[in-house]
Design an enzyme around this catalytic site. Structure first.
Site, PDB file in Angstrom:
ATOM      1  N   ALA A   1       0.849  -1.185   0.000  1.00 19.70           N
ATOM      2  CA  ALA A   1       0.000   0.000   0.000  1.00 19.70           C
ATOM      3  C   ALA A   1       0.886   1.236   0.000  1.00 19.70           C
ATOM      4  O   ALA A   1       1.975   1.220   0.574  1.00 19.70           O
ATOM      5  CB  ALA A   1      -0.888  -0.001   1.232  1.00 19.70           C
TER       6      ALA A   1
ATOM      7  N   GLY B   1       0.338  -4.979   0.977  1.00 23.94           N
ATOM      8  CA  GLY B   1      -0.810  -5.048   0.077  1.00 23.94           C
ATOM      9  C   GLY B   1      -0.463  -5.738  -1.236  1.00 23.94           C
ATOM     10  O   GLY B   1      -1.320  -6.352  -1.879  1.00 23.94           O
TER      11      GLY B   1
ATOM     12  N   GLU C   1      -0.884  -9.230  -0.570  1.00 24.89           N
ATOM     13  CA  GLU C   1      -2.313  -9.528  -0.385  1.00 24.89           C
ATOM     14  C   GLU C   1      -3.020  -9.647  -1.736  1.00 24.89           C
ATOM     15  O   GLU C   1      -3.870 -10.509  -1.932  1.00 24.89           O
ATOM     16  CB  GLU C   1      -2.953  -8.437   0.489  1.00 24.89           C
ATOM     17  CG  GLU C   1      -2.483  -8.557   1.943  1.00 24.89           C
ATOM     18  CD  GLU C   1      -2.894  -7.376   2.804  1.00 24.89           C
ATOM     19  OE1 GLU C   1      -2.575  -6.231   2.428  1.00 24.89           O
ATOM     20  OE2 GLU C   1      -3.534  -7.597   3.845  1.00 24.89           O
TER      21      GLU C   1
ATOM     22  N   GLU D   1       3.886  -4.905   7.509  1.00 27.42           N
ATOM     23  CA  GLU D   1       3.085  -3.870   8.171  1.00 27.42           C
ATOM     24  C   GLU D   1       3.448  -3.644   9.634  1.00 27.42           C
ATOM     25  O   GLU D   1       3.418  -2.514  10.130  1.00 27.42           O
ATOM     26  CB  GLU D   1       1.582  -4.225   8.092  1.00 27.42           C
ATOM     27  CG  GLU D   1       0.968  -4.045   6.738  1.00 27.42           C
ATOM     28  CD  GLU D   1       1.109  -5.255   5.838  1.00 27.42           C
ATOM     29  OE1 GLU D   1       0.448  -5.299   4.794  1.00 27.42           O
ATOM     30  OE2 GLU D   1       1.879  -6.175   6.174  1.00 27.42           O
TER      31      GLU D   1
HETATM   32  N1  COA Z   1       4.617   3.185  -0.405  1.00 25.92           N
HETATM   33  C1  COA Z   1       5.058   4.290  -1.034  1.00 25.92           C
HETATM   34  N2  COA Z   1       6.230   4.380  -1.653  1.00 25.92           N
HETATM   35  C2  COA Z   1       7.008   3.288  -1.639  1.00 25.92           C
HETATM   36  C3  COA Z   1       6.617   2.090  -1.010  1.00 25.92           C
HETATM   37  C4  COA Z   1       5.361   2.067  -0.372  1.00 25.92           C
HETATM   38  N3  COA Z   1       4.889   0.970   0.218  1.00 25.92           N
HETATM   39  N4  COA Z   1       7.589   1.189  -1.153  1.00 25.92           N
HETATM   40  C5  COA Z   1       8.554   1.784  -1.856  1.00 25.92           C
HETATM   41  N5  COA Z   1       8.216   3.051  -2.161  1.00 25.92           N
HETATM   42  C6  COA Z   1       8.978   4.047  -2.903  1.00 25.92           C
HETATM   43  C7  COA Z   1      10.135   4.578  -2.091  1.00 25.92           C
HETATM   44  O1  COA Z   1       9.713   5.604  -1.232  1.00 25.92           O
HETATM   45  C8  COA Z   1      11.047   5.072  -3.191  1.00 25.92           C
HETATM   46  O2  COA Z   1      10.567   6.314  -3.684  1.00 25.92           O
HETATM   47  P1  COA Z   1      11.562   7.562  -3.930  1.00 25.92           P
HETATM   48  O3  COA Z   1      12.529   7.074  -4.980  1.00 25.92           O
HETATM   49  O4  COA Z   1      10.699   8.631  -4.383  1.00 25.92           O
HETATM   50  O5  COA Z   1      12.221   7.790  -2.607  1.00 25.92           O
HETATM   51  C9  COA Z   1      10.847   4.066  -4.296  1.00 25.92           C
HETATM   52  O6  COA Z   1       9.599   3.438  -4.018  1.00 25.92           O
HETATM   53  C10 COA Z   1      11.930   3.002  -4.346  1.00 25.92           C
HETATM   54  O7  COA Z   1      12.030   2.393  -3.062  1.00 25.92           O
HETATM   55  P2  COA Z   1      13.411   2.282  -2.255  1.00 25.92           P
HETATM   56  O8  COA Z   1      13.077   2.215  -0.822  1.00 25.92           O
HETATM   57  O9  COA Z   1      14.332   3.367  -2.678  1.00 25.92           O
HETATM   58  O10 COA Z   1      13.947   0.893  -2.791  1.00 25.92           O
HETATM   59  P3  COA Z   1      14.833  -0.178  -2.015  1.00 25.92           P
HETATM   60  O11 COA Z   1      15.148  -1.228  -3.017  1.00 25.92           O
HETATM   61  O12 COA Z   1      15.928   0.502  -1.308  1.00 25.92           O
HETATM   62  O13 COA Z   1      13.862  -0.790  -0.892  1.00 25.92           O
HETATM   63  C11 COA Z   1      11.803  -1.793  -0.053  1.00 25.92           C
HETATM   64  C12 COA Z   1      12.707  -1.502  -1.263  1.00 25.92           C
HETATM   65  C13 COA Z   1      10.560  -2.462  -0.588  1.00 25.92           C
HETATM   66  C14 COA Z   1      12.517  -2.743   0.919  1.00 25.92           C
HETATM   67  C15 COA Z   1      11.444  -0.484   0.665  1.00 25.92           C
HETATM   68  O14 COA Z   1      11.013   0.450  -0.284  1.00 25.92           O
HETATM   69  C16 COA Z   1      10.328  -0.629   1.673  1.00 25.92           C
HETATM   70  O15 COA Z   1      10.555  -1.098   2.779  1.00 25.92           O
HETATM   71  N6  COA Z   1       9.078  -0.217   1.323  1.00 25.92           N
HETATM   72  C17 COA Z   1       7.943  -0.266   2.187  1.00 25.92           C
HETATM   73  C18 COA Z   1       7.370  -1.669   2.201  1.00 25.92           C
HETATM   74  C19 COA Z   1       6.200  -1.736   3.128  1.00 25.92           C
HETATM   75  O16 COA Z   1       6.306  -1.516   4.310  1.00 25.92           O
HETATM   76  N7  COA Z   1       5.063  -2.096   2.565  1.00 25.92           N
HETATM   77  C20 COA Z   1       3.852  -2.300   3.321  1.00 25.92           C
HETATM   78  C21 COA Z   1       3.035  -1.087   3.234  1.00 25.92           C
HETATM   79  S1  COA Z   1       1.442  -1.423   3.933  1.00 25.92           S
END
Ligand code: COA
Length: 673
Positions: free
Chosen positions: A479, A524, A527, A547
């Site tokens: 999400a 999500g 999911e 989450e």
């Molecule tokens: N919501 C919004 N933006 C997200 C996102 C999310 N769930 N997951 C990744 N992004 C965005 C990042 O903010 C980043 O944007 P930016 O370039 O404008 O800063 C872009 O996607 C790339 O992500 P980044 O974190 O730079 O890549 P990474 O390879 O270093 O790490 C993850 C990847 C998936 C490990 C990390 O992005 C992350 O932990 N995301 C959240 C996952 C999460 O908690 N999801 C559950 C949400 S309910």
């Protein structure tokens, strides 16, 4: 047990740029490693570099163990004795070795001496591999009494980061040796291509060599400037660097020596004088502070200025055509398959598309035409179009526009929305989550468009199966967290409800949904994936419900669907810890249904979708309902539902067709009526 399972100890000989990297890769993969070189100081230096690199990996979270644990698996060994022979210590290490990888200087006499000694000292089952990029495997193998167990294993620099390994069959290398080497490279976390014949340059250096050399001749003959070539390469073909930029970056000396070796071994080519001049003047590129471009100081890299407005001054077809011609040569001579060539180019050179994919896009006729023109303009004989290309033109296999070229294409229709792409390839359709820069984070807009797309495809009679995947480097990272700022519980309740409706829509769609997962499928994203019918993951997929780390819990069915797939305690562990798991583990848990190499993900999803598309649609829907609904009720209700749906199907034309076709021994044609 496969032979690769018996490999425990690996000896890497040569601790230079490639050798130390290969040793590091092997140690990370859990092998006991002997790293041998002629002087202690070389080994000390190599171990320092490995430690530095391991620390970097650790900081990035890319190492599962501590730096010390991995380092402790590597034992350095001085292998050159004072009398010019080998040390006893080296002989003993070889005696324990199951797999040797040689990465010493590119001199045949040195390599043959080493292989002879290794052959005498290593156990008879041991495979002896060489990381050579320019010498014949066959001649190295000739120094041993086990040529069937000598093989080429060509890594790319730096081995820890580059995902590709070329496995090369010498004249006498056995298929079993090739298989074990491929399996070992996979254990190293690498992807492989098999080079079936010991041709100079293998795949990557041959295609790159031809590409760079011809581009250089084009400049030498004044047909384009180096900036025009580089602008076209970068901005039109989309390559990571321009041709001359890359030559400078990786070293003109390296390119010159590899290319000269390929020529000496019989590759037909007209060497470009500009490269030779730079080489002889010591203008090696970045490392010399001067090459095709100038740099602030030796070793100090600064991106050369390549103006964007020069892009296209040189026809991009002319730039790529020599590489296509080389690839055609490789295919016609049965050195490699088209898939392996494209894979090698994408993984070894970081090209956004395979060389044959470019060819199909531009058209094989256009490639042939460009080669003819280039040959006329430059006089380079090797630009004569390969017979395979001529045959393709004759047969009308012109590429995408003709529906077939190196690959086959179907009639496709692409509808691009703001956050998703719907791609209809009758009888299947792809929904591609398309916010790649945000790892396809699920914004309210995306959820809305996804729901609408499902409704449309549900109605579309020509679409039988849907594949859901993500654009860019992830399926979906969950999400969109940015949408959670400043919201109230009631907002989130609505969001959760809408999201749950979407997952239910997927669950009760009358058409099968295959989910193709690569990269992250988190929160999500997972999911959604769990609401599809069948999940195929690529080897690089990472799945999880993170989450908890944000202070909340899954809100789109994760707490319900995950335990149904993997059992309650495993689901709890995943949800409580928020940890991500790799594809292989997800497969073991039953969270995904198959795991395939990344480059085969689309292909496998498509193949499965096409297979399902041939089945009777009403029966598919009935089976899906019976399973989905039955799982949530008692067996008695479930069986009753099954009996009802089963009997209902006997009112369809498809049952008549199915039974008739069976009796007539032909393939049924189901119509969904
Ligand atoms: N919501 C919004 N933006 C997200 C996102 C999310 N769930 N997951 C990744 N992004 C965005 C990042 O903010 C980043 O944007 P930016 O370039 O404008 O800063 C872009 O996607 C790339 O992500 P980044 O974190 O730079 O890549 P990474 O390879 O270093 O790490 C993850 C990847 C998936 C490990 C990390 O992005 C992350 O932990 N995301 C959240 C996952 C999460 O908690 N999801 C559950 C949400 S309910």
């Amino acid at each position: 047990m496969a032979p690769v399972d018996n490999i425990r100890t690996i000896t890497v000989v040569g601790a230079g740029t490639m050798g130390h990297g290969i040793a590091e890769v092997a140690a990370i993969a859990g092998y006991k490693v002997y790293l041998a070189d002629i002087k202690k100081e070389f080994l000390d230096n190599a171990l320092q570099k490995i430690e530095w690199s391991l620390k970097k990996l650790y900081e990035k979270g890319m190492l599962r163990e501590t730096v010390e644990t991995v380092l402790s698996r590597i034992t350095p060994i001085v292998n050159l004795a004072e009398d010019g022979g080998y040390t006893e210590e080296f002989g003993r290490a070889l005696g324990e070795t199951d797999f040797m990888i040689e990465a010493i200087p590119e001199r045949l006499d040195l390599k043959q001496k080493l292989f002879k000694y290794a052959d005498e000292n290593a156990p008879s089952h041991a495979i002896l591999a060489t990381n050579t990029s320019s010498l014949p495997i066959t001649e190295i193998a000739a120094a041993t009494s086990r040529p069937e167990r000598v093989v080429g294993m060509h890594f790319f620099n730096p081995p820890v980061l580059m995902p590709l390994v070329e496995v090369i069959k010498g004249e006498k290398t056995s298929d079993a040796t090739v298989e074990t080497t491929v399996a070992l490279a996979k254990r190293f976390g690498k992807q492989t291509v098999v080079v079936r014949k010991d041709v100079p340059g293998f795949i990557v250096n041959r295609v790159l060599g031809r590409f760079m050399n011809t581009a250089c001749i084009v400049v030498e003959k004044g047909l384009a400037s180096k900036e025009e070539v580089d602008a076209t390469a970068k901005y039109i073909l989309g390559l990571p660097m321009g041709v001359f930029e890359l030559a400078d970056y990786s070293g003109i000396d390296v390119f010159y020596l590899v290319f000269t070796a390929m020529k000496e071994r019989g590759m037909k080519t007209t060497p470009c004088n500009l490269i030779k001049e730079k080489y002889e003047a010591g203008h090696y590129g970045v490392k010399a502070g001067k090459g095709f471009y100038d740099y602030p100081a030796p070793g100090k890299y600064q991106r050369p200025n390549i103006p964007k407005d020069l892009a296209g001054k040189l026809d991009p077809v002319k730039l790529v055509a020599p590489a296509v011609n080389e690839a055609a040569w490789l295919i016609r001579n049965e050195v490699a398959t088209r898939e392996d060539i494209d894979k090698a180019v994408k993984l070894g050179l970081n090209w956004p598309k395979g060389v044959l994919e470019y060819a199909d896009e531009y058209g094989i006729d256009a490639i042939v035409e460009a080669l003819r023109k280039l040959k006329e303009e430059t006089g380079a004989e090797e630009l004569e179009p390969d017979p395979l290309l001529l045959r393709m033109v004759e047969e009308g296999r012109l590429g995408r526009k003709a529906g077939k070229g190196f690959y086959e294409y179907h009639e496709v229709q692409e509808i691009e929305k703001e956050t998703i792409i719907i791609r209809i390839e009758k009888p299947i359709a792809w929904i591609i989550l398309n916010r790649p820069k945000k790892l396809n984070a699920l914004s309210p807009k995306l959820l809305k468009e996804l729901g609408e797309a499902l409704d449309e495809l549900e109605e579309n009679k020509e679409v039988k199966v849907i594949i859901l995947k993500g654009a860019g480097r992830a399926f979906s990272a969950g999400a969109d967290v940015t949408a959670f700022a400043g919201v109230t519980p009631i907002d989130i309740l609505r969001f959760s409800r809408r999201f749950q409706e979407l997952t239910l829509k997927m669950q009760f769609l009358t058409k099968p949904i295959i989910v193709a997962i690569h990269g992250y499928a988190l929160g999500g994203g997972l999911e959604i994936a769990m609401s599809g019918d069948i999940r195929i993951a690529s080897e690089d997929a990472m799945l999880g419900q993170p989450e908890i780390n944000l202070g909340f819990i899954p809100g789109a069915g994760g707490t319900q669907r995950l335990p149904r797939l993997v059992g309650r305690s495993r689901a709890k562990e995943l949800i409580f810890t928020g940890d991500m798991i790799p594809a292989g583990e997800a497969y073991r848990l039953g969270l995904v249904d198959r795991v395939v190499p990344p480059e085969r993900l689309d292909q496998e999803a498509r193949a499965l979708a096409l297979k399902l598309a041939e089945k009777p649609p009403l029966a598919l829907a009935a089976a899906k309902y019976a399973i989905e609904m039955g799982m949530e009720t008692s067996i008695w209700t479930g069986l009753e539902l099954e009996a009802s749906l089963f009997s209902l199907l006997f009112s369809t034309e498809d049952v008549i067709e199915g039974v008739t076709a069976f009796l007539e021994k032909r393939k049924p044609k189901f119509k969904g009526r």
